[in-house]
Motif scaffolding. Sequence first.
Motif, PDB file in Angstrom:
ATOM      1  N   LEU A 126       0.811  -1.215   0.000  1.00 22.35           N
ATOM      2  CA  LEU A 126       0.000   0.000   0.000  1.00 22.35           C
ATOM      3  C   LEU A 126       0.849   1.273   0.000  1.00 22.35           C
ATOM      4  O   LEU A 126       0.339   2.353   0.287  1.00 22.35           O
ATOM      5  N   GLY A 127       2.150   1.123  -0.283  1.00 16.75           N
ATOM      6  CA  GLY A 127       3.016   2.276  -0.471  1.00 16.75           C
ATOM      7  C   GLY A 127       3.009   3.251   0.691  1.00 16.75           C
ATOM      8  O   GLY A 127       3.360   2.905   1.823  1.00 16.75           O
ATOM      9  N   PRO A 128       2.590   4.517   0.453  1.00 17.47           N
ATOM     10  CA  PRO A 128       2.630   5.543   1.513  1.00 17.47           C
ATOM     11  C   PRO A 128       1.827   5.155   2.755  1.00 17.47           C
ATOM     12  O   PRO A 128       2.224   5.500   3.871  1.00 17.47           O
ATOM     13  N   LEU A 131       1.639   3.661   8.548  1.00 20.35           N
ATOM     14  CA  LEU A 131       1.261   2.708   9.593  1.00 20.35           C
ATOM     15  C   LEU A 131       2.483   2.168  10.333  1.00 20.35           C
ATOM     16  O   LEU A 131       2.391   1.802  11.509  1.00 20.35           O
ATOM     17  N   ASP A 132       3.626   2.115   9.640  1.00 22.64           N
ATOM     18  CA  ASP A 132       4.845   1.583  10.249  1.00 22.64           C
ATOM     19  C   ASP A 132       5.715   2.658  10.891  1.00 22.64           C
ATOM     20  O   ASP A 132       6.793   2.350  11.414  1.00 22.64           O
TER      21      ASP A 132
END
Length: 436
Positions: A76-78, A83-84
């Motif tokens: 999901l890229g950005p 989220l990380d």
Amino acid sequence: MKILSFTAGAAGMYCGSCLRDNALAAELLRQGHQVLLVPLYTPTLTDETNVSHRRVFFGGISAYLEQHWRFFRRPLGPLDRLLDSRWALSLAARSSSAVNPRLLGRMTVSMLRGEEGFQQKEIRKLTEWLRGEAAPDLVTLPNSLLTGMARPVREAVGRPVCCTLQGEELFISQLEEPYRTESLGLIRSSVEQVDGFVAVSRFSADAWRGLLAIPEKKMHVAPLGISLEGYSAGARPRTDGFRIGYFARIAPEKGLHLLAESYVRLRREAGLKGAMLEAAGYLAPEHRGYLRAIERRMKDAGLSGEFRYRGSLDRAQKIGFLRSLDAFSVPCTYDEPKGLSVLEAMASGVPVVQPRRGAFPEILERTGGGLLVAPDNPAELAEGLRSLWKDPATAAGLGRRGAEGVREHFSAERMAAHALEAYGSIAGVRTHAGTI
């Protein structure tokens, strides 16, 4: 030696395993070894200088979303990067559900399935990063609940993988069925993917060998050790009465209710006056009712003014708290394989009274810093504490021996020496201090 060591963050809680992993990495770095300590799930919380890597893999938010919604299992890229991020993970870590085994059964099983679980995207992120890094001599996993990572990590780095065993059996025992049985089965099936296991006590090594049928040649022991910076083995300040302390998570399995019941017995039967029972440690929201029940018990006994909960303490507060005590006990209701706070109390010159179970017998045999009593027995615990109160000279002798014993057998330096011996055996490399 060059070591890539994973450590599992425990949300916003001071966690014994995180403290152990950080202390070991810091000591190995001090000795001149190359150590990269990489957090999983959440950033780690330590009460010493934190030497862990800033990047967190298997971020707790992503792992949770991937467990429950198919949408999040694809790149999901950005959004993945958001989220990380440490900001998002630190915010999420405020929820106690991050480490509550009663809510994590499905995810535990999924993680143990490795590339066949719902977190396979997280494994891809990790292995892609590993392939871009210089290969270490050895990779260490922080506990057996992460052995699903062993095969893909070993393939990515082309080096042996070692698994530390340091108390996860309590987490497993609290999983609801069928997840408890499934988890144990998956761990057993992964034993052949792990090149070696390192337990933090002889008790733990023997227990896990029996539980998982780990071959003897794969099992090593590196006893727990603590950083002694700030601890003093000298005479402690005199107290007006008899101050009994507890320092651990406030949870039923740690046995604060048994210590409170023993205290009530002491006050009723031994004529003990001018006493105090003080407790400190992390309190999860789901255990607030447990603490309130203990407070009610003390109030019903007319002793509410003699019990105090000090909250979660940082390192300076912890050392000061321990130094103020006349006796210490964490009467666990399970077979504790570590006993970190017992070592910290003894390092402060405080005599301890512990149940005869888990790693406590081997710790007290090597240090001589306290008394062993029958498990789950408030009457015997009370008698052990009473004997320290009645005989200050004996109590002082136990305190001195405990302080000396921790420095001789359970320092961070000793822990590092044992760990290096195990790592060298598993990886087939020489491990003298300062070699890379």
